[in-house]
Write a protein that holds these residues in place. Sequence first.
Motif, PDB file in Angstrom:
ATOM      1  N   VAL A   1       0.223  73.688  53.897  1.00 20.22           N
ATOM      2  CA  VAL A   1      -0.287  73.113  55.143  1.00 20.22           C
ATOM      3  C   VAL A   1       0.861  72.609  56.007  1.00 20.22           C
ATOM      4  N   ALA A   2       1.866  72.000  55.380  1.00 19.57           N
ATOM      5  CA  ALA A   2       2.974  71.416  56.139  1.00 19.57           C
ATOM      6  C   ALA A   2       3.698  72.455  56.989  1.00 19.57           C
ATOM      7  N   HIS A   3       3.739  73.685  56.520  1.00 22.84           N
ATOM      8  CA  HIS A   3       4.437  74.740  57.251  1.00 22.84           C
ATOM      9  C   HIS A   3       3.467  75.728  57.913  1.00 22.84           C
ATOM     10  N   GLY A   4       2.181  75.320  58.002  1.00 28.50           N
ATOM     11  CA  GLY A   4       1.210  76.138  58.709  1.00 28.50           C
ATOM     12  C   GLY A   4       0.923  77.472  58.061  1.00 28.50           C
ATOM     13  N   ARG A   5       0.959  77.498  56.724  1.00 24.84           N
ATOM     14  CA  ARG A   5       0.763  78.759  56.011  1.00 24.84           C
ATOM     15  C   ARG A   5      -0.531  78.707  55.223  1.00 24.84           C
ATOM     16  N   PRO A   6      -1.458  79.635  55.471  1.00 26.70           N
ATOM     17  CA  PRO A   6      -2.703  79.633  54.699  1.00 26.70           C
ATOM     18  C   PRO A   6      -2.481  80.148  53.293  1.00 26.70           C
ATOM     19  N   ASP A   7      -3.349  79.725  52.373  1.00 27.75           N
ATOM     20  CA  ASP A   7      -3.342  80.425  51.096  1.00 27.75           C
ATOM     21  C   ASP A   7      -4.097  81.737  51.279  1.00 27.75           C
ATOM     22  N   VAL A   8      -3.700  82.715  50.505  1.00 23.81           N
ATOM     23  CA  VAL A   8      -4.312  84.037  50.541  1.00 23.81           C
ATOM     24  C   VAL A   8      -4.666  84.406  49.113  1.00 23.81           C
ATOM     25  N   ALA A   9      -5.917  84.713  48.871  1.00 25.54           N
ATOM     26  CA  ALA A   9      -6.360  85.061  47.521  1.00 25.54           C
ATOM     27  C   ALA A   9      -5.937  86.475  47.165  1.00 25.54           C
ATOM     28  N   ASN A  10      -5.642  86.689  45.886  1.00 28.47           N
ATOM     29  CA  ASN A  10      -5.418  88.044  45.392  1.00 28.47           C
ATOM     30  C   ASN A  10      -6.669  88.886  45.615  1.00 28.47           C
ATOM     31  N   ALA A  11      -6.490  90.171  45.787  1.00 30.50           N
ATOM     32  CA  ALA A  11      -7.606  91.108  45.933  1.00 30.50           C
ATOM     33  C   ALA A  11      -7.405  92.281  44.981  1.00 30.50           C
ATOM     34  N   LEU A  12      -8.503  92.845  44.533  1.00 35.57           N
ATOM     35  CA  LEU A  12      -8.470  94.045  43.687  1.00 35.57           C
ATOM     36  C   LEU A  12      -8.869  95.257  44.505  1.00 35.57           C
ATOM     37  N   VAL A  13      -8.177  96.353  44.284  1.00 37.04           N
ATOM     38  CA  VAL A  13      -8.520  97.643  44.879  1.00 37.04           C
ATOM     39  C   VAL A  13      -8.666  98.629  43.731  1.00 37.04           C
ATOM     40  N   HIS A  14      -9.822  99.293  43.667  1.00 36.99           N
ATOM     41  CA  HIS A  14     -10.151 100.152  42.524  1.00 36.99           C
ATOM     42  C   HIS A  14     -10.943 101.347  43.017  1.00 36.99           C
ATOM     43  N   ARG A  15     -10.744 102.483  42.377  1.00 37.93           N
ATOM     44  CA  ARG A  15     -11.567 103.655  42.679  1.00 37.93           C
ATOM     45  C   ARG A  15     -12.486 103.946  41.511  1.00 37.93           C
ATOM     46  N   ALA A  16     -13.777 103.973  41.789  1.00 38.76           N
ATOM     47  CA  ALA A  16     -14.797 104.346  40.800  1.00 38.76           C
ATOM     48  C   ALA A  16     -15.422 105.651  41.269  1.00 38.76           C
ATOM     49  N   GLY A  17     -14.997 106.774  40.693  1.00 42.57           N
ATOM     50  CA  GLY A  17     -15.451 108.066  41.185  1.00 42.57           C
ATOM     51  C   GLY A  17     -14.934 108.284  42.600  1.00 42.57           C
ATOM     52  N   GLU A  18     -15.858 108.501  43.538  1.00 39.71           N
ATOM     53  CA  GLU A  18     -15.471 108.683  44.939  1.00 39.71           C
ATOM     54  C   GLU A  18     -15.610 107.408  45.752  1.00 39.71           C
TER      55      GLU A  18
ATOM     56  N   LEU B   1     -17.024 100.238  48.921  1.00 42.03           N
ATOM     57  CA  LEU B   1     -17.879  99.140  48.486  1.00 42.03           C
ATOM     58  C   LEU B   1     -17.018  97.885  48.468  1.00 42.03           C
ATOM     59  N   LEU B   2     -17.338  96.920  49.329  1.00 39.03           N
ATOM     60  CA  LEU B   2     -16.614  95.651  49.389  1.00 39.03           C
ATOM     61  C   LEU B   2     -17.467  94.569  48.737  1.00 39.03           C
ATOM     62  N   LEU B   3     -16.883  93.882  47.767  1.00 44.17           N
ATOM     63  CA  LEU B   3     -17.556  92.823  47.025  1.00 44.17           C
ATOM     64  C   LEU B   3     -16.839  91.510  47.279  1.00 44.17           C
ATOM     65  N   THR B   4     -17.519  90.568  47.908  1.00 43.82           N
ATOM     66  CA  THR B   4     -16.954  89.244  48.167  1.00 43.82           C
ATOM     67  C   THR B   4     -17.332  88.321  47.020  1.00 43.82           C
ATOM     68  N   THR B   5     -16.329  87.704  46.379  1.00 44.38           N
ATOM     69  CA  THR B   5     -16.627  86.843  45.229  1.00 44.38           C
ATOM     70  C   THR B   5     -17.191  85.496  45.650  1.00 44.38           C
ATOM     71  N   HIS B   6     -16.763  84.968  46.797  1.00 42.40           N
ATOM     72  CA  HIS B   6     -17.316  83.714  47.325  1.00 42.40           C
ATOM     73  C   HIS B   6     -16.825  83.532  48.754  1.00 42.40           C
ATOM     74  N   GLY B   7     -17.339  82.497  49.414  1.00 45.08           N
ATOM     75  CA  GLY B   7     -17.174  82.407  50.854  1.00 45.08           C
ATOM     76  C   GLY B   7     -15.981  81.651  51.371  1.00 45.08           C
ATOM     77  N   HIS B   8     -15.032  81.230  50.543  1.00 49.34           N
ATOM     78  CA  HIS B   8     -13.888  80.470  51.037  1.00 49.34           C
ATOM     79  C   HIS B   8     -13.002  81.363  51.907  1.00 49.34           C
ATOM     80  N   PRO B   9     -12.386  80.775  52.955  1.00 45.78           N
ATOM     81  CA  PRO B   9     -11.723  81.601  53.973  1.00 45.78           C
ATOM     82  C   PRO B   9     -10.549  82.413  53.463  1.00 45.78           C
ATOM     83  N   ASP B  10      -9.903  81.979  52.387  1.00 43.74           N
ATOM     84  CA  ASP B  10      -8.772  82.741  51.857  1.00 43.74           C
ATOM     85  C   ASP B  10      -9.203  84.027  51.169  1.00 43.74           C
ATOM     86  N   HIS B  11     -10.506  84.247  51.035  1.00 44.86           N
ATOM     87  CA  HIS B  11     -11.031  85.446  50.371  1.00 44.86           C
ATOM     88  C   HIS B  11     -11.751  86.409  51.321  1.00 44.86           C
TER      89      HIS B  11
END
Length: 364
Positions: free
Chosen positions: A24-41, A72-82
């Motif tokens: 916060v002191a340096h104006g930097r948001p946290d950013v959550a890790n994300a998964l990218v996966h291919r299931a078939g097509e 297919l985009l799956l949101t795990t929860h609603g916090h802004p870093d995700h």
Amino acid sequence: MTALGDLIGIDDRTVLVLGQELDVAHGRPDVANALVHRAGETLVLVDTGVTTAFRAALREAAGRVGPWSRVLLLTTHGHPDHVANNDLADALDVPAEHYVPAPDVGQMCDPLSYWVRSLARIAGVTPLPAPERAAAALTALFRPMRPFGATTRAYEERPLERIRIGSTRFTGWSFAGGAVRVLRSQGHCAGHVIVHLRDCGVLHLSDEGNGACGAMADADQLKIQTVLGSVARLFEEGEAAVLTDGHTFAVRRGAEVAPYLDGLLDQAVALQEAALGLTAAGGGIRPSAFASRYGEAFAGLGGGGANPNPMFTAMMAVNQLRELGLRPESGGADAPWSRPALQYPDPGPDADPEADAPRPGSDG
């Protein structure tokens, strides 16, 4: 040393995109890790982080796991870093689906009010501006914010399923012919889900492992601890092989996972014991003093989790006081907390002591 947008290949069709911690002191948001996966097509995205740089990293990861013809985009929860890049699902020029947890739609539509409510609980507990100002400054870090798209729906619009993985039973929803399972957990916040990718054995815990005690106003400590135990069992039974999460910037594999999760549960137990010692007097506990000593105990236990800072420690401390059964004695900032008296209200002198007694021959 990791950097925002770094890619960790898990296999030839699964990539973890790394985020960053809050500053916060340096104006930097946290950013959550994300998964990218291919299931078939199907290109499966689990969360989308925030910032245009992270959006570019998601696109790069999507190119690595291809080819795919739908998303297919799956949101795990609603916090802004995700959620800030969620409109990416509609920008990939293929048929798309996007699901979010219904209990989190309110905070996704109005994150400012959500954070005002969360920060109001620690007014006077740790040095912060007024909750409205602090929440406005915090949420302003997460730009651009695009949590919804043309294809966004709630998971709860789909029929709920009973999902069995090994000996463990969950409720949730399955996708891609059962290759992707979304499992309800609801500990870190009201709508939280975790994601199991069957074919590569990845279990994405998202934020359910963020420290030994949940920080948010809508956190549920029991659900956090229950899901950690359930996930540990999946790894012990060989039903999952790789653990990822939202904020520790690591990929954990095989036999190291269950001891890691046991360690989080041990932290929760030890921290509750420490909190009991700090509240042994039972009354007149000032949250500010408790939060300071609680933070010391947490650090002494090797406590970690996402974004360790005084704000989140204070939020955890208030939750811990409530978990122990204490309640504020008034509505003032930093008002003392104490245990409610365990005394049933006096019914008064005119009450009939026999009125509620069972009559002979009754089923009472």
